[in-house]
Write an enzyme that holds these catalytic residues in place. Sequence first.
Site, short mmCIF file in Angstrom:
data_model
loop_
_atom_site.label_atom_id
_atom_site.label_comp_id
_atom_site.label_asym_id
_atom_site.label_seq_id
_atom_site.Cartn_x
_atom_site.Cartn_y
_atom_site.Cartn_z
N SER A 8 0.85 -1.20 0.00
CA SER A 8 0.00 0.00 0.00
C SER A 8 0.88 1.24 0.00
O SER A 8 1.63 1.50 0.94
CB SER A 8 -0.91 0.02 1.23
OG SER A 8 -1.43 1.33 1.39
N HIS A 33 -1.13 -1.05 -4.17
CA HIS A 33 -2.45 -0.81 -3.58
C HIS A 33 -2.56 0.69 -3.28
O HIS A 33 -1.70 1.27 -2.61
CB HIS A 33 -2.55 -1.65 -2.30
CG HIS A 33 -3.87 -1.60 -1.63
ND1 HIS A 33 -4.96 -2.33 -2.04
CD2 HIS A 33 -4.31 -0.89 -0.55
CE1 HIS A 33 -5.99 -2.09 -1.25
NE2 HIS A 33 -5.62 -1.22 -0.34
N ASP A 35 -4.81 3.57 -1.62
CA ASP A 35 -5.90 3.83 -0.68
C ASP A 35 -6.43 5.24 -0.83
O ASP A 35 -5.75 6.20 -0.47
CB ASP A 35 -5.39 3.62 0.75
CG ASP A 35 -5.23 2.15 1.09
OD1 ASP A 35 -6.22 1.42 0.97
OD2 ASP A 35 -4.11 1.75 1.47
N GLY A 145 -9.25 3.33 7.28
CA GLY A 145 -8.95 4.72 7.67
C GLY A 145 -7.49 5.06 7.83
O GLY A 145 -7.07 6.13 7.44
N PHE A 146 -6.72 4.12 8.39
CA PHE A 146 -5.33 4.46 8.68
C PHE A 146 -4.39 3.27 8.46
O PHE A 146 -4.76 2.14 8.77
CB PHE A 146 -5.18 4.93 10.14
CG PHE A 146 -5.96 6.17 10.44
CD1 PHE A 146 -5.42 7.43 10.21
CD2 PHE A 146 -7.26 6.07 10.91
CE1 PHE A 146 -6.16 8.57 10.46
CE2 PHE A 146 -8.02 7.22 11.17
CZ PHE A 146 -7.47 8.47 10.95
N GLY A 148 -0.89 1.20 9.53
CA GLY A 148 -0.17 0.97 10.79
C GLY A 148 -1.04 0.51 11.94
O GLY A 148 -0.62 0.57 13.09
N ASP A 178 -6.51 -7.00 3.72
CA ASP A 178 -5.87 -5.68 3.85
C ASP A 178 -5.97 -5.16 5.28
O ASP A 178 -7.07 -5.03 5.82
CB ASP A 178 -6.61 -4.73 2.87
CG ASP A 178 -6.09 -3.31 2.89
OD1 ASP A 178 -5.02 -3.06 3.44
OD2 ASP A 178 -6.79 -2.44 2.30
N GLY A 180 -2.84 -4.33 8.59
CA GLY A 180 -2.03 -4.90 9.68
C GLY A 180 -1.27 -6.16 9.31
O GLY A 180 -0.92 -6.95 10.19
N GLY A 200 1.14 -2.36 3.98
CA GLY A 200 1.61 -0.98 3.87
C GLY A 200 2.84 -0.78 4.72
O GLY A 200 3.99 -0.90 4.27
N SER A 201 2.62 -0.52 6.02
CA SER A 201 3.75 -0.28 6.91
C SER A 201 4.66 -1.50 7.00
O SER A 201 5.87 -1.35 7.19
CB SER A 201 3.24 0.14 8.30
OG SER A 201 2.23 -0.73 8.73
C1 DX5 Z 1 -6.70 1.07 5.61
C2 DX5 Z 1 -6.15 0.78 4.23
C3 DX5 Z 1 -4.99 -0.18 4.21
C4 DX5 Z 1 -3.79 0.27 4.97
C5 DX5 Z 1 -2.74 -0.80 4.98
O1 DX5 Z 1 -7.85 1.83 5.48
O2 DX5 Z 1 -7.15 0.27 3.40
O3 DX5 Z 1 -4.67 -0.50 2.88
O4 DX5 Z 1 -3.24 1.44 4.45
O5 DX5 Z 1 -1.69 -0.41 5.79
P1 DX5 Z 1 -1.05 -1.37 6.88
O6 DX5 Z 1 -0.53 -2.56 6.15
O7 DX5 Z 1 0.03 -0.54 7.50
O8 DX5 Z 1 -2.13 -1.74 7.85
ZN ZN Z 2 -6.60 -0.55 1.40
#
Ligand code: DX5
Ligand code: ZN
Length: 223
Positions: A8, A33, A35, A145-146, A148, A178, A180, A200-201
């Site tokens: 992401s 990905h 977002d 939403g976020f 991490g 998707d 964590g 993502g993170s």
């Molecule tokens: C959350 C997003 C995810 C998120 C993934 O709303 O849809 O795609 O950014 O990031 P991590 O892998 O860090 O949870």
């Molecule tokens: Zn996503």
Amino acid sequence: MKKLIAPSILSADFTRLGEEVRAIKEAGADWIHVDVMDGHFVPNISIGLPIVEALRKADTLPMDIHLQIENPDEFAERFIDAGGDAVHGITVQYETCGLLYSTISRIKSRGVSAGIAISPTTPLYVLEEVLEYADMILIMTVEPGFPGQKFIQSMVPKVMRLRELIDRSEHKPLIEVDGGIKLDNIRVIAEAGADVIVSGSGIFQSSGYSETIELMRKEIKGL
Ligand code: DX5
Ligand code: ZN
């Protein structure tokens, strides 16, 4: 089918977005990905049309665009236009769609893959009537939403139940997971039946993208 890894881009360093996209491609990722958040459906604002347009010019991997916005009907096609040939697919959140059949049909009519995402507390049974129209189902394993956030462990059996449902059905949309997901829990997700794994993170905050993706592939080897 080979399981796909989709980093992401929301967790990338935006001051060097072009380089980040190239680095992730060289590191062997499959998709990017993207977002998109609007400050209404989710309490965060992230990536919009100009960034998707820029990504397209940055020799990107196929874009897997995840719309976390209140009015996907108004914007889905604009994102397809912005991303052009680089768009693999558009995923909408089930919770935002009053006319889901039309939304999905419109996305598919543009020749891209259409996905449906469900938030952690949205039950699987809502997908029963739409499974046959979707190219992909996205199980959110954090509240949208976020980046991490902590992976919600109770989503593992949900992914397993969806796997069973799809295995029994004639139509076989991909399962994407998707939220964590990192090196230490990618295996459990893959074993539960995910085809596409977003991180993502877990990738962008690791010290080496190639190394992390390689280790992730090792974790899911043979599944
Ligand atoms: C959350 C997003 C995810 C998120 C993934 O709303 O849809 O795609 O950014 O990031 P991590 O892998 O860090 O949870
Ligand atoms: Zn996503």
